[in-house]
Motif scaffolding. Structure first.
Motif, PDB file in Angstrom:
ATOM      1  N   LEU A  80      15.335 -31.635 -54.095  1.00 16.53           N
ATOM      2  CA  LEU A  80      15.235 -30.241 -54.465  1.00 16.53           C
ATOM      3  C   LEU A  80      15.986 -30.020 -55.775  1.00 16.53           C
ATOM      4  O   LEU A  80      16.825 -30.822 -56.170  1.00 16.53           O
ATOM      5  CB  LEU A  80      15.853 -29.357 -53.379  1.00 16.53           C
ATOM      6  CG  LEU A  80      15.102 -29.243 -52.056  1.00 16.53           C
ATOM      7  CD1 LEU A  80      15.933 -28.448 -51.067  1.00 16.53           C
ATOM      8  CD2 LEU A  80      13.756 -28.592 -52.249  1.00 16.53           C
ATOM      9  N   SER A  81      15.696 -28.917 -56.429  1.00 15.46           N
ATOM     10  CA  SER A  81      16.458 -28.562 -57.616  1.00 15.46           C
ATOM     11  C   SER A  81      17.923 -28.352 -57.228  1.00 15.46           C
ATOM     12  O   SER A  81      18.244 -28.088 -56.066  1.00 15.46           O
ATOM     13  CB  SER A  81      15.898 -27.277 -58.229  1.00 15.46           C
ATOM     14  OG  SER A  81      14.551 -27.423 -58.584  1.00 15.46           O
ATOM     15  N   SER A  82      18.804 -28.477 -58.199  1.00 14.53           N
ATOM     16  CA  SER A  82      20.223 -28.261 -57.938  1.00 14.53           C
ATOM     17  C   SER A  82      20.465 -26.814 -57.529  1.00 14.53           C
ATOM     18  O   SER A  82      19.639 -25.925 -57.794  1.00 14.53           O
ATOM     19  CB  SER A  82      21.047 -28.587 -59.181  1.00 14.53           C
ATOM     20  OG  SER A  82      20.768 -27.648 -60.204  1.00 14.53           O
ATOM     21  N   GLU A  83      21.604 -26.564 -56.888  1.00 14.78           N
ATOM     22  CA  GLU A  83      21.940 -25.198 -56.497  1.00 14.78           C
ATOM     23  C   GLU A  83      21.959 -24.285 -57.717  1.00 14.78           C
ATOM     24  O   GLU A  83      21.487 -23.150 -57.667  1.00 14.78           O
ATOM     25  CB  GLU A  83      23.304 -25.163 -55.798  1.00 14.78           C
ATOM     26  CG  GLU A  83      23.279 -25.642 -54.374  1.00 14.78           C
ATOM     27  CD  GLU A  83      24.611 -25.425 -53.678  1.00 14.78           C
ATOM     28  OE1 GLU A  83      25.527 -24.859 -54.317  1.00 14.78           O
ATOM     29  OE2 GLU A  83      24.745 -25.809 -52.511  1.00 14.78           O
ATOM     30  N   SER A  84      22.502 -24.780 -58.833  1.00 15.50           N
ATOM     31  CA  SER A  84      22.578 -23.963 -60.049  1.00 15.50           C
ATOM     32  C   SER A  84      21.183 -23.576 -60.527  1.00 15.50           C
ATOM     33  O   SER A  84      20.946 -22.436 -60.939  1.00 15.50           O
ATOM     34  CB  SER A  84      23.312 -24.729 -61.148  1.00 15.50           C
ATOM     35  OG  SER A  84      24.640 -24.999 -60.767  1.00 15.50           O
ATOM     36  N   SER A  85      20.247 -24.537 -60.447  1.00 14.98           N
ATOM     37  CA  SER A  85      18.869 -24.248 -60.864  1.00 14.98           C
ATOM     38  C   SER A  85      18.227 -23.220 -59.950  1.00 14.98           C
ATOM     39  O   SER A  85      17.493 -22.331 -60.406  1.00 14.98           O
ATOM     40  CB  SER A  85      18.038 -25.529 -60.876  1.00 14.98           C
ATOM     41  OG  SER A  85      18.537 -26.459 -61.812  1.00 14.98           O
ATOM     42  N   LEU A  86      18.490 -23.334 -58.642  1.00 13.41           N
ATOM     43  CA  LEU A  86      17.913 -22.378 -57.695  1.00 13.41           C
ATOM     44  C   LEU A  86      18.526 -20.996 -57.871  1.00 13.41           C
ATOM     45  O   LEU A  86      17.837 -19.980 -57.718  1.00 13.41           O
ATOM     46  CB  LEU A  86      18.108 -22.882 -56.262  1.00 13.41           C
ATOM     47  CG  LEU A  86      17.335 -24.152 -55.892  1.00 13.41           C
ATOM     48  CD1 LEU A  86      17.731 -24.635 -54.502  1.00 13.41           C
ATOM     49  CD2 LEU A  86      15.834 -23.912 -55.955  1.00 13.41           C
ATOM     50  N   VAL A  87      19.822 -20.953 -58.181  1.00 11.65           N
ATOM     51  CA  VAL A  87      20.476 -19.666 -58.457  1.00 11.65           C
ATOM     52  C   VAL A  87      19.801 -18.982 -59.635  1.00 11.65           C
ATOM     53  O   VAL A  87      19.507 -17.774 -59.595  1.00 11.65           O
ATOM     54  CB  VAL A  87      21.981 -19.883 -58.749  1.00 11.65           C
ATOM     55  CG1 VAL A  87      22.592 -18.638 -59.384  1.00 11.65           C
ATOM     56  CG2 VAL A  87      22.734 -20.237 -57.468  1.00 11.65           C
TER      57      VAL A  87
END
Length: 235
Positions: A32-39
């Motif tokens: 999955l995309s990183s948490e920062s990317s999802l944020v």
């Protein structure tokens, strides 16, 4: 079947990602995309993203891995220590056994800046090869104390697993941090526990895991045989 509209932002994130997984846009094993990317993608807080990922974890659609991009290796082969060392090492063909040194309630005795609990459930274990009896890991786990942990002191861990014991009490890690460094020399006390020479260097891993709401699940320090264990980075 028509699904009800998501009520929260975290449910909306989970619904979108679930659709991508089920459609094949995110195939089995894809990161999955990183948490920062999802944020950034969903314009929400990190906590909201973690709650959304927690919904997918509960559905069995994803498994979060602490320290995405860095993996422990054993004998050069990457292993997933998320489920626990015994299971991870058994996947490599190594027959492991574990000896529990203590399961007690005590004051927090390990230095962790983020850890504020005064009392903890402390579980110390040694894992060793069945064929040689050689100790491979020494682990010290610390979990913020809760009243429902009291039976554990008398009854022990469920199936010998701290992870299963915590999951039975609805404590599951959704995110975390992991640090690695070389411990220059085993203390005489740890050397005696592991049946090794005092002063022998070891690989030390420290891991702090949190729930989807950000509460600490567990802090664990592991000492690993540096001749067999290492780190593998992907970037």
């Amino acid at each position: 079947m028509i699904q009800a509209a998501p009520k929260t932002k975290s449910e909306r994130i989970a619904r979108v990602l679930e659709a991508e997984i089920r459609s094949g846009s995110l195939h089995d094993g894809a990161a999955l995309s990183s948490e920062s990317s999802l944020v950034e993608r969903f314009a929400v807080s990190r906590t909201t993203v973690r709650k959304g990922l927690g919904i997918l974890v509960a559905k069995g659609l994803i498994r979060t891995r602490v320290g995405i991009g860095s993996f422990v290796t054993y004998g050069g082969a990457v292993i997933d220590n998320g489920p626990g060392w015994s299971l991870a090492l058994s996947d490599t063909g190594t027959q492991m056994d574990a000896r529990i040194l203590q399961i007690v309630r005590q004051p927090m005795d390990l230095a962790v800046q983020q850890f504020t609990a005064e009392y903890v459930l402390a579980v110390d274990r040694i894992r060793f090869r069945k064929d040689t009896g050689r100790a491979l890991t020494l682990e010290r786990s610390r979990v913020p104390w809760r009243d429902d942990f009291a039976p554990i002191l008398a009854e022990g861990l469920e199936n010998g697993s701290l992870s299963q014991t915590l999951e039975a009490r609805h404590l599951s890690p959704a995110s975390g941090e992991e640090w690695a460094n070389v411990l220059p020399a085993l203390t005489p006390e740890d050397a005696a526990l592991m049946g090794r020479a005092a002063g022998e260097p070891m690989l030390r891993l420290r891991r702090l895991t949190r729930t989807v709401s950000g509460d600490i699940v567990e802090y664990v320090e592991s000492l690993l045989d540096p001749g067999l264990f290492g780190l593998h980075m992907e970037f």
